[in-house]
Design a protein around this motif. Structure first.
Motif, mmCIF file in Angstrom:
data_model
loop_
_atom_site.group_PDB
_atom_site.id
_atom_site.type_symbol
_atom_site.label_atom_id
_atom_site.label_comp_id
_atom_site.label_asym_id
_atom_site.label_seq_id
_atom_site.Cartn_x
_atom_site.Cartn_y
_atom_site.Cartn_z
ATOM 1 N N ALA A 97 52.820 43.581 42.607
ATOM 2 C CA ALA A 97 51.205 44.602 42.045
ATOM 3 C C ALA A 97 49.865 42.918 42.963
ATOM 4 O O ALA A 97 50.430 42.320 43.128
ATOM 5 N N ASN A 98 48.893 43.698 43.448
ATOM 6 C CA ASN A 98 47.379 43.020 42.803
ATOM 7 C C ASN A 98 46.408 43.400 42.387
ATOM 8 O O ASN A 98 46.455 44.722 42.633
ATOM 9 N N PRO A 99 46.283 42.759 41.519
ATOM 10 C CA PRO A 99 45.115 44.007 40.132
ATOM 11 C C PRO A 99 43.923 43.311 40.460
ATOM 12 O O PRO A 99 42.349 44.037 39.447
ATOM 13 N N ARG A 100 43.592 42.849 42.024
ATOM 14 C CA ARG A 100 42.044 42.586 42.294
ATOM 15 C C ARG A 100 41.584 43.102 43.315
ATOM 16 O O ARG A 100 40.083 42.656 43.862
ATOM 17 N N VAL A 101 42.262 44.233 43.146
ATOM 18 C CA VAL A 101 41.474 44.929 44.912
ATOM 19 C C VAL A 101 40.549 46.118 43.976
ATOM 20 O O VAL A 101 40.008 45.914 42.535
ATOM 21 N N ILE A 102 39.482 46.329 45.059
ATOM 22 C CA ILE A 102 38.299 46.782 44.733
ATOM 23 C C ILE A 102 38.867 48.584 44.881
ATOM 24 O O ILE A 102 39.932 48.713 45.573
ATOM 25 N N LEU A 103 37.584 49.647 44.708
ATOM 26 C CA LEU A 103 38.309 50.950 44.965
ATOM 27 C C LEU A 103 37.948 51.166 46.432
ATOM 28 O O LEU A 103 39.003 52.542 47.284
ATOM 29 N N SER A 104 37.916 51.123 47.193
ATOM 30 C CA SER A 104 37.625 51.135 48.736
ATOM 31 C C SER A 104 38.552 50.227 49.305
ATOM 32 O O SER A 104 39.178 50.947 50.462
ATOM 33 N N THR A 105 40.137 49.409 48.696
ATOM 34 C CA THR A 105 40.624 49.203 49.291
ATOM 35 C C THR A 105 42.352 49.397 50.563
ATOM 36 O O THR A 105 41.914 50.189 48.999
ATOM 37 N N THR A 106 42.563 49.626 50.988
ATOM 38 C CA THR A 106 43.303 50.070 51.190
ATOM 39 C C THR A 106 44.464 49.014 51.178
ATOM 40 O O THR A 106 44.097 48.094 51.685
ATOM 41 N N PRO A 107 45.635 49.487 50.619
ATOM 42 C CA PRO A 107 47.060 47.931 50.117
ATOM 43 C C PRO A 107 47.055 48.028 51.482
ATOM 44 O O PRO A 107 47.214 48.971 52.477
ATOM 45 N N ARG A 108 47.894 46.905 51.668
ATOM 46 C CA ARG A 108 47.951 46.450 52.871
ATOM 47 C C ARG A 108 50.070 46.324 52.960
ATOM 48 O O ARG A 108 50.634 45.598 51.724
ATOM 49 N N PRO A 109 50.543 46.412 54.172
ATOM 50 C CA PRO A 109 52.008 46.423 54.151
ATOM 51 C C PRO A 109 52.551 44.634 54.000
ATOM 52 O O PRO A 109 54.330 44.656 53.962
ATOM 53 N N ASP A 110 51.409 43.987 54.335
ATOM 54 C CA ASP A 110 51.732 42.098 54.015
ATOM 55 C C ASP A 110 52.254 42.004 53.087
ATOM 56 O O ASP A 110 51.762 42.098 51.739
ATOM 57 N N PRO A 111 53.671 41.266 52.445
ATOM 58 C CA PRO A 111 53.732 41.024 50.952
ATOM 59 C C PRO A 111 52.947 39.439 50.774
ATOM 60 O O PRO A 111 52.383 39.295 49.553
ATOM 61 N N THR A 112 52.312 39.309 51.050
ATOM 62 C CA THR A 112 50.830 38.520 50.879
ATOM 63 C C THR A 112 50.080 38.661 50.024
ATOM 64 O O THR A 112 49.675 38.359 49.561
ATOM 65 N N PHE A 113 49.373 39.469 50.196
ATOM 66 C CA PHE A 113 48.672 40.611 50.092
ATOM 67 C C PHE A 113 48.890 41.065 48.002
ATOM 68 O O PHE A 113 48.038 41.031 47.462
ATOM 69 N N TYR A 114 50.088 41.076 47.644
ATOM 70 C CA TYR A 114 50.541 41.074 46.622
ATOM 71 C C TYR A 114 50.636 40.010 45.490
ATOM 72 O O TYR A 114 51.379 39.278 46.192
#
Length: 127
Positions: A97-114
């Motif tokens: 989970a990444n609980p800090r994304v804004i509405l327009s953020t496309t999730p990334r396949p990079d594990p460091t994004f989470y």
């Protein structure tokens, strides 16, 4: 944020499973969720992810067309529906989970994004 993955099991090739990732301790509607998997002796691999909007999904090439990720904000849960399963899909599946994304953020396949990871659920596909 705590994540609980469930729904794994043993299935024959060609079969289906639905994994669930239930979150607690954060604002789920603001959270992007990713699924990753790791087989014994192999590196962790990105599977799919979903952003806040629900229609912003990302898949790895090997699962595109077979797996579908979706979310139910009322249940704080993301689902990974897996169909046409193959023996090479055998792995332990983790949600993150990444609980800090804004509405327009496309999730990334990079594990460091989470920032947060669950304990995983085992999926075994027999041939």
């Amino acid at each position: 944020v705590q994540l609980q993955a469930s729904g794994g099991g043993l299935v024959q090739a060609g079969g289906s499973l639905r994994l669930s990732c239930t979150a607690s301790g954060g604002t789920f509607s603001r959270t992007a969720i990713g699924w990753f998997r790791q087989a014994p002796g192999k590196d962790r691999e990105f599977v799919a992810a979903i952003g806040r909007r629900g229609d912003d999904t990302v898949y790895t090439d090997s699962t595109k067309g077979r797996f579908t990720i979706s979310r139910d904000n009322g249940k704080n849960t993301v689902y990974l529906q897996m169909a046409s399963l193959k023996p090479e899909d055998t792995a332990r599946y983790y949600c993150a989970a990444n609980p800090r994304v804004i509405l327009s953020t496309t999730p990334r396949p990079d594990p460091t994004f989470y920032d947060y990871w669950g304990q995983g659920t085992q999926v075994t596909v027999s041939s």
